[in-house]
Scaffold this motif. Sequence first.
Motif, PDB file in Angstrom:
ATOM      1  N   MET A  83       0.837  -1.202   0.000  1.00 47.24           N
ATOM      2  CA  MET A  83       0.000   0.000   0.000  1.00 47.24           C
ATOM      3  C   MET A  83       0.877   1.259   0.000  1.00 47.24           C
ATOM      4  O   MET A  83       0.542   2.249  -0.658  1.00 47.24           O
ATOM      5  CB  MET A  83      -0.952   0.005   1.201  1.00 47.24           C
ATOM      6  CG  MET A  83      -2.017  -1.076   1.132  1.00 47.24           C
ATOM      7  SD  MET A  83      -3.096  -0.945  -0.298  1.00 47.24           S
ATOM      8  CE  MET A  83      -4.013   0.532   0.098  1.00 47.24           C
ATOM      9  N   ASP A  84       1.991   1.217   0.732  1.00 45.54           N
ATOM     10  CA  ASP A  84       2.931   2.342   0.700  1.00 45.54           C
ATOM     11  C   ASP A  84       3.508   2.532  -0.702  1.00 45.54           C
ATOM     12  O   ASP A  84       3.643   3.657  -1.179  1.00 45.54           O
ATOM     13  CB  ASP A  84       4.070   2.131   1.699  1.00 45.54           C
ATOM     14  CG  ASP A  84       3.631   2.299   3.145  1.00 45.54           C
ATOM     15  OD1 ASP A  84       2.583   2.929   3.388  1.00 45.54           O
ATOM     16  OD2 ASP A  84       4.347   1.789   4.033  1.00 45.54           O
ATOM     17  N   ALA A  85       3.836   1.419  -1.358  1.00 47.33           N
ATOM     18  CA  ALA A  85       4.353   1.497  -2.730  1.00 47.33           C
ATOM     19  C   ALA A  85       3.298   2.107  -3.654  1.00 47.33           C
ATOM     20  O   ALA A  85       3.616   2.957  -4.494  1.00 47.33           O
ATOM     21  CB  ALA A  85       4.758   0.108  -3.220  1.00 47.33           C
ATOM     22  N   LEU A  86       2.045   1.691  -3.482  1.00 49.37           N
ATOM     23  CA  LEU A  86       0.956   2.267  -4.286  1.00 49.37           C
ATOM     24  C   LEU A  86       0.840   3.768  -4.054  1.00 49.37           C
ATOM     25  O   LEU A  86       0.667   4.539  -4.998  1.00 49.37           O
ATOM     26  CB  LEU A  86      -0.375   1.594  -3.931  1.00 49.37           C
ATOM     27  CG  LEU A  86      -0.673   0.290  -4.642  1.00 49.37           C
ATOM     28  CD1 LEU A  86      -1.871  -0.400  -4.011  1.00 49.37           C
ATOM     29  CD2 LEU A  86      -0.921   0.538  -6.112  1.00 49.37           C
ATOM     30  N   HIS A 109       2.633  -1.024 -12.850  1.00 54.67           N
ATOM     31  CA  HIS A 109       3.037  -1.338 -11.474  1.00 54.67           C
ATOM     32  C   HIS A 109       1.860  -1.154 -10.511  1.00 54.67           C
ATOM     33  O   HIS A 109       1.660  -1.958  -9.602  1.00 54.67           O
ATOM     34  CB  HIS A 109       4.205  -0.454 -11.020  1.00 54.67           C
ATOM     35  CG  HIS A 109       5.530  -0.819 -11.596  1.00 54.67           C
ATOM     36  ND1 HIS A 109       6.111  -2.051 -11.408  1.00 54.67           N
ATOM     37  CD2 HIS A 109       6.400  -0.108 -12.345  1.00 54.67           C
ATOM     38  CE1 HIS A 109       7.275  -2.085 -12.028  1.00 54.67           C
ATOM     39  NE2 HIS A 109       7.471  -0.916 -12.611  1.00 54.67           N
ATOM     40  N   ILE A 110       1.087  -0.105 -10.732  1.00 57.02           N
ATOM     41  CA  ILE A 110      -0.073   0.155  -9.876  1.00 57.02           C
ATOM     42  C   ILE A 110      -1.058  -1.006  -9.961  1.00 57.02           C
ATOM     43  O   ILE A 110      -1.537  -1.504  -8.939  1.00 57.02           O
ATOM     44  CB  ILE A 110      -0.752   1.495 -10.253  1.00 57.02           C
ATOM     45  CG1 ILE A 110       0.141   2.669  -9.830  1.00 57.02           C
ATOM     46  CG2 ILE A 110      -2.138   1.611  -9.620  1.00 57.02           C
ATOM     47  CD1 ILE A 110      -0.326   4.028 -10.317  1.00 57.02           C
ATOM     48  N   GLU A 111      -1.351  -1.445 -11.173  1.00 52.29           N
ATOM     49  CA  GLU A 111      -2.296  -2.556 -11.347  1.00 52.29           C
ATOM     50  C   GLU A 111      -1.773  -3.844 -10.714  1.00 52.29           C
ATOM     51  O   GLU A 111      -2.519  -4.576 -10.058  1.00 52.29           O
ATOM     52  CB  GLU A 111      -2.600  -2.777 -12.833  1.00 52.29           C
ATOM     53  CG  GLU A 111      -3.435  -1.676 -13.452  1.00 52.29           C
ATOM     54  CD  GLU A 111      -4.736  -1.416 -12.700  1.00 52.29           C
ATOM     55  OE1 GLU A 111      -5.441  -2.391 -12.366  1.00 52.29           O
ATOM     56  OE2 GLU A 111      -5.030  -0.244 -12.429  1.00 52.29           O
ATOM     57  N   GLU A 112      -0.481  -4.115 -10.892  1.00 51.76           N
ATOM     58  CA  GLU A 112       0.115  -5.317 -10.296  1.00 51.76           C
ATOM     59  C   GLU A 112       0.028  -5.278  -8.774  1.00 51.76           C
ATOM     60  O   GLU A 112      -0.304  -6.286  -8.142  1.00 51.76           O
ATOM     61  CB  GLU A 112       1.584  -5.444 -10.718  1.00 51.76           C
ATOM     62  CG  GLU A 112       1.795  -5.819 -12.156  1.00 51.76           C
ATOM     63  CD  GLU A 112       3.258  -5.739 -12.582  1.00 51.76           C
ATOM     64  OE1 GLU A 112       4.132  -5.434 -11.725  1.00 51.76           O
ATOM     65  OE2 GLU A 112       3.532  -5.960 -13.771  1.00 51.76           O
ATOM     66  N   LEU A 113       0.320  -4.127  -8.203  1.00 55.11           N
ATOM     67  CA  LEU A 113       0.280  -4.001  -6.744  1.00 55.11           C
ATOM     68  C   LEU A 113      -1.139  -4.106  -6.208  1.00 55.11           C
ATOM     69  O   LEU A 113      -1.380  -4.733  -5.173  1.00 55.11           O
ATOM     70  CB  LEU A 113       0.927  -2.689  -6.295  1.00 55.11           C
ATOM     71  CG  LEU A 113       2.441  -2.653  -6.404  1.00 55.11           C
ATOM     72  CD1 LEU A 113       2.963  -1.244  -6.193  1.00 55.11           C
ATOM     73  CD2 LEU A 113       3.070  -3.604  -5.391  1.00 55.11           C
ATOM     74  N   SER A 118      -5.091  -7.371  -3.286  1.00 57.78           N
ATOM     75  CA  SER A 118      -6.374  -8.107  -3.291  1.00 57.78           C
ATOM     76  C   SER A 118      -6.167  -9.581  -2.997  1.00 57.78           C
ATOM     77  O   SER A 118      -6.919 -10.182  -2.233  1.00 57.78           O
ATOM     78  CB  SER A 118      -7.068  -7.947  -4.647  1.00 57.78           C
ATOM     79  OG  SER A 118      -7.477  -6.625  -4.835  1.00 57.78           O
ATOM     80  N   GLU A 119      -5.140 -10.168  -3.574  1.00 57.19           N
ATOM     81  CA  GLU A 119      -4.833 -11.587  -3.331  1.00 57.19           C
ATOM     82  C   GLU A 119      -4.499 -11.817  -1.864  1.00 57.19           C
ATOM     83  O   GLU A 119      -4.969 -12.786  -1.271  1.00 57.19           O
ATOM     84  CB  GLU A 119      -3.648 -12.039  -4.194  1.00 57.19           C
ATOM     85  CG  GLU A 119      -3.935 -12.178  -5.650  1.00 57.19           C
ATOM     86  CD  GLU A 119      -2.688 -12.476  -6.477  1.00 57.19           C
ATOM     87  OE1 GLU A 119      -1.594 -12.693  -5.880  1.00 57.19           O
ATOM     88  OE2 GLU A 119      -2.780 -12.470  -7.712  1.00 57.19           O
ATOM     89  N   LEU A 120      -3.685 -10.943  -1.308  1.00 58.27           N
ATOM     90  CA  LEU A 120      -3.283 -11.110   0.091  1.00 58.27           C
ATOM     91  C   LEU A 120      -4.448 -10.904   1.062  1.00 58.27           C
ATOM     92  O   LEU A 120      -4.504 -11.518   2.134  1.00 58.27           O
ATOM     93  CB  LEU A 120      -2.131 -10.169   0.444  1.00 58.27           C
ATOM     94  CG  LEU A 120      -0.786 -10.500  -0.194  1.00 58.27           C
ATOM     95  CD1 LEU A 120       0.219  -9.392   0.059  1.00 58.27           C
ATOM     96  CD2 LEU A 120      -0.254 -11.819   0.345  1.00 58.27           C
ATOM     97  N   LYS A 121      -5.383 -10.038   0.682  1.00 56.85           N
ATOM     98  CA  LYS A 121      -6.570  -9.806   1.515  1.00 56.85           C
ATOM     99  C   LYS A 121      -7.592 -10.919   1.347  1.00 56.85           C
ATOM    100  O   LYS A 121      -8.543 -11.000   2.098  1.00 56.85           O
ATOM    101  CB  LYS A 121      -7.205  -8.458   1.180  1.00 56.85           C
ATOM    102  CG  LYS A 121      -6.415  -7.265   1.689  1.00 56.85           C
ATOM    103  CD  LYS A 121      -7.148  -5.979   1.375  1.00 56.85           C
ATOM    104  CE  LYS A 121      -6.440  -4.770   1.940  1.00 56.85           C
ATOM    105  NZ  LYS A 121      -7.156  -3.514   1.621  1.00 56.85           N
ATOM    106  N   GLY A 122      -7.401 -11.749   0.320  1.00 60.75           N
ATOM    107  CA  GLY A 122      -8.335 -12.850   0.063  1.00 60.75           C
ATOM    108  C   GLY A 122      -9.597 -12.402  -0.659  1.00 60.75           C
ATOM    109  O   GLY A 122     -10.643 -13.016  -0.531  1.00 60.75           O
ATOM    110  N   GLU A 123      -9.482 -11.355  -1.410  1.00 62.69           N
ATOM    111  CA  GLU A 123     -10.652 -10.830  -2.151  1.00 62.69           C
ATOM    112  C   GLU A 123     -10.781 -11.460  -3.509  1.00 62.69           C
ATOM    113  O   GLU A 123      -9.914 -11.893  -4.137  1.00 62.69           O
ATOM    114  CB  GLU A 123     -10.540  -9.309  -2.290  1.00 62.69           C
ATOM    115  CG  GLU A 123     -10.550  -8.603  -0.965  1.00 62.69           C
ATOM    116  CD  GLU A 123     -10.305  -7.114  -1.092  1.00 62.69           C
ATOM    117  OE1 GLU A 123      -9.958  -6.616  -2.188  1.00 62.69           O
ATOM    118  OE2 GLU A 123     -10.427  -6.425  -0.075  1.00 62.69           O
TER     119      GLU A 123
END
Length: 123
Positions: A83-86, A109-113, A118-123
């Motif tokens: 999120m900081d990178a975003l 890069h924004i889309e990848e992050l 989303s993957e890490l949040k399980g969405e």
Amino acid sequence: MGYIIAWVILALLVGAIGSNRKIGFGMALLWSILLSPLVGLIITLFSESESKSKKIPNYKKHKELGAKAEYKNENEKAIDHYMDALYHLENDYKNKKISKTQNEKRLQHIEELKKKVSELKGE
């Protein structure tokens, strides 16, 4: 008396050169006054330039930290770093002129992050 004035003026010039380098104005000035403006200039020129020392964009640092945290299964930390990178990708380039190609890479890069978060949040 003229030598002292010339010494100080040259030391100030070396200090000005040092202000754009990692050594900074104060240290460049100090070395120039203590040793000589010539020696101070040599030391200053061997100091890394400010543009090189700040070359890595902020988002890359956070992206790396996120990847390390993800590798360690520290998902909350990874999300925070991503999120900081975003944040940096979305805000650091607002007033900078970048090429179309650089902007496309930034958006990629924004889309990848966002996908990674989303993957890490399980969405």
